[in-house]
Design an enzyme around this catalytic site. Structure first.
Site, PDB file in Angstrom:
ATOM      1  N   HIS A 453       0.819  -1.214   0.000  1.00  0.00           N
ATOM      2  CA  HIS A 453       0.000   0.000   0.000  1.00  0.00           C
ATOM      3  C   HIS A 453       0.856   1.270   0.000  1.00  0.00           C
ATOM      4  O   HIS A 453       0.326   2.375  -0.179  1.00  0.00           O
ATOM      5  CB  HIS A 453      -0.922   0.008   1.225  1.00  0.00           C
ATOM      6  CG  HIS A 453      -2.324   0.420   0.905  1.00  0.00           C
ATOM      7  ND1 HIS A 453      -2.618   1.526   0.143  1.00  0.00           N
ATOM      8  CD2 HIS A 453      -3.519  -0.117   1.251  1.00  0.00           C
ATOM      9  CE1 HIS A 453      -3.926   1.658   0.023  1.00  0.00           C
ATOM     10  NE2 HIS A 453      -4.510   0.660   0.686  1.00  0.00           N
ATOM     11  N   ARG A 454       2.156   1.131   0.168  1.00  0.00           N
ATOM     12  CA  ARG A 454       3.010   2.315   0.130  1.00  0.00           C
ATOM     13  C   ARG A 454       3.218   2.826  -1.288  1.00  0.00           C
ATOM     14  O   ARG A 454       3.494   4.011  -1.489  1.00  0.00           O
ATOM     15  CB  ARG A 454       4.379   1.997   0.757  1.00  0.00           C
ATOM     16  CG  ARG A 454       4.332   1.673   2.234  1.00  0.00           C
ATOM     17  CD  ARG A 454       5.711   1.227   2.728  1.00  0.00           C
ATOM     18  NE  ARG A 454       6.151   0.010   2.066  1.00  0.00           N
ATOM     19  CZ  ARG A 454       7.335  -0.574   2.272  1.00  0.00           C
ATOM     20  NH1 ARG A 454       8.190  -0.022   3.133  1.00  0.00           N
ATOM     21  NH2 ARG A 454       7.667  -1.681   1.632  1.00  0.00           N
TER      22      ARG A 454
END
Length: 482
Positions: A453-454
């Site tokens: 998700h980064r």
């Protein structure tokens, strides 16, 4: 000028590996070997490789036994000049191979090797020496590996390696294997009388006391193994936490050790999210069946078609074909950067007898479905044979995992660190499906995307997943556009 015994130190086998497990000796004490002749098979955390000798001569000492883990930069084999008389003796009449200590020249070479390795010198296995002419000749019958040897030297022959024991209480045990065996079985070395030269404690001395010393066994402890066994019987040992007898103890090493470390790092560092979707794969199966009729032996497999759709999807959503690294900012602090690639190395999970490995198709974005199929088959074969190179196993930028072959629909996959995403494909089964307002039986599979998700948000991940799903449902249209 006098000739010296040459000591070959275990080299860096690629990718900065620091240790390898000795699987099998390909030579024996007394053999005459040539330059670049394979002398041993070793297993690293990435692959099985044959180690060639940079020296020609007579095998004098084999520094290790099958099943032993050896450190890079430590002695692997000692080679005497041709003409030297090398005689094998009982392994326990002298200090075993693992207690051999290096003379200053060998020790300096080992230290220099370790220093270069830490600096990233690039010293690797491939490319030592020139090929020696002629075939290898054996001068004596083959003996068991790991034997201690006595070398009768010619007048001008000097040894650069000697068996020594440093004075002091702790030096009564030089072998790390013996130390580990004593520790794992709760044997105090202070109470062990050494039967070796100068009171040296040998493996047999510790083995004589094993079983007579009570101990509590933690599940994570692993005793030293003599050979490549999958598990070692542990009769009479009771687990302290559960109170149950321990049936066996299996060492975590080689590929399994590497997988465990990689998965642990992935789980601890990556904020992972998952999206999934059911897909009607009927049209893809029909298209492949038609191709198989036309070319029974040349039609690509389903995984190759999906791989083609994945590479196309990654071109549209390149955020999933990246890697996060930690760099230094202008102030000297740490910062994270997202590294994007101009190309795609598509990894695919392959189950082998040695564990799960992920070979990768390099520049997969340039290949057709037929070419992808050929490369996937080739890499699967070399991976299962344990012959995949470190480059083939560690250069992927995105992983495709076909766990449907195991009969499951979905999986909460762990991303193959340091990649940032993995697409899983479940089994294809008959399911009720609405087609043009009518209920029908269709061939349905589940796609699951785990992503970091980064590097992106759910919209990007969902867009990629939907693209691949649409390609599977309408393969002819998508392939025509590629």
């Amino acid at each position: 000028m006098s000739a010296e015994m040459q000591v070959f130190l275990l080299p860096d086998l690629g990718e900065g590996l620091t240790e390898a497990e000795l699987v099998n000796w390909l030579v024996a004490v007394g053999d005459e070997i040539r330059v670049d002749q394979p002398i041993a098979e070793v297993e690293t955390a990435k692959s099985m490789v044959e180690v060639p000798s940079p020296y020609a001569g007579i095998v004098a000492v084999l520094h290790g036994e099958a099943g032993q883990t050896l450190d890079v930069g430590k002695p692997l084999i000692s080679v005497a000049p041709v003409g030297a008389v090398v005689e094998s003796g009982p392994a326990e009449e002298a200090a075993p191979a693992e207690v051999v200590s290096e003379a200053p020249a060998a020790s300096a070479a080992a230290e220099a090797y370790r220093t270069e390795e830490k600096a990233g010198s690039g010293n690797v296995l491939i490319g030592y020496g020139t090929s020696g002419g002629g075939e290898a000749r054996r001068t004596r019958p083959r003996k068991a590996s790991g034997s201690a040897v006595a070398v009768a030297s010619a007048p001008d022959f000097e040894l650069s390696l000697s068996r020594t024991r440093v004075p002091g209480k702790l030096s009564a045990v030089i072998s790390p294997l013996v130390r580990k065996m004593a520790r794992d079985h709760g044997v105090s070395l202070d109470a062990v009388p050494g039967s070796g030269e100068s009171g040296l404690i040998l493996r047999r001395d510790v083995e004589a006391l094993i079983g007579s010393v009570p101990r509590e066994t933690a599940p994570a402890e692993v005793p030293a193994l003599k050979a490549l066994a999958v598990a070692e019987p542990a009769a009479g040992i009771q687990d302290s936490r559960t109170g149950l007898p321990v049936a066996s103890r299996t060492p975590v090493r080689g590929v399994r050790k590497a997988v465990a470390a990689n998965m642990t790092r992935s789980r601890s560092e990556i904020p992972e999210a998952t999206v999934w979707v059911d897909v009607d794969a009927t049209a893809l199966l029909e298209m492949r069946a038609e191709l198989k009729k036309r070319d029974p032996h040349g039609a690509p497999g389903l995984l190759a078609f999906i791989a083609r759709f994945v590479t196309a999807g990654l071109k549209k959503f390149p955020e999933l074909n990246t890697r996060i690294v930690t760099a230094e900012d202008a102030a000297g602090g740490e910062m994270q950067e997202i590294i994007a690639f101009d190309g795609i190395n598509l990894g695919f999970a392959a189950q082998t007898d040695r564990g799960l490995v992920v070979p990768s198709v390099r520049n997969a974005h340039l290949l057709s479905a037929r070419e992808l199929d050929a490369e996937i088959r080739r890499l699967t074969a070399v991976a299962r044979d344990g012959k995949a190179t470190p480059t083939e196993l560690a250069s992927g930028t995105f992983t495709l995992n076909n766990y449907g072959v195991f009969g499951v629909d979905g999986s909460a996959a762990i991303i193959n660190y340091p990649e940032v995403a993995m697409l899983g494909v479940g089994r294809i089964i008959d399911k009720p499906w609405v087609v043009d307002g009518q209920l029908a039986v269709r061939k349905v599979t589940e796609l699951t995307l785990a992503f970091d998700h980064r590097v992106c948000d759910g919209e990007t991940a969902a867009g990629f997943l939907r693209y691949v799903a649409d390609a599977i449902e309408n393969p002819g249209t998508v392939l025509a556009d590629l």
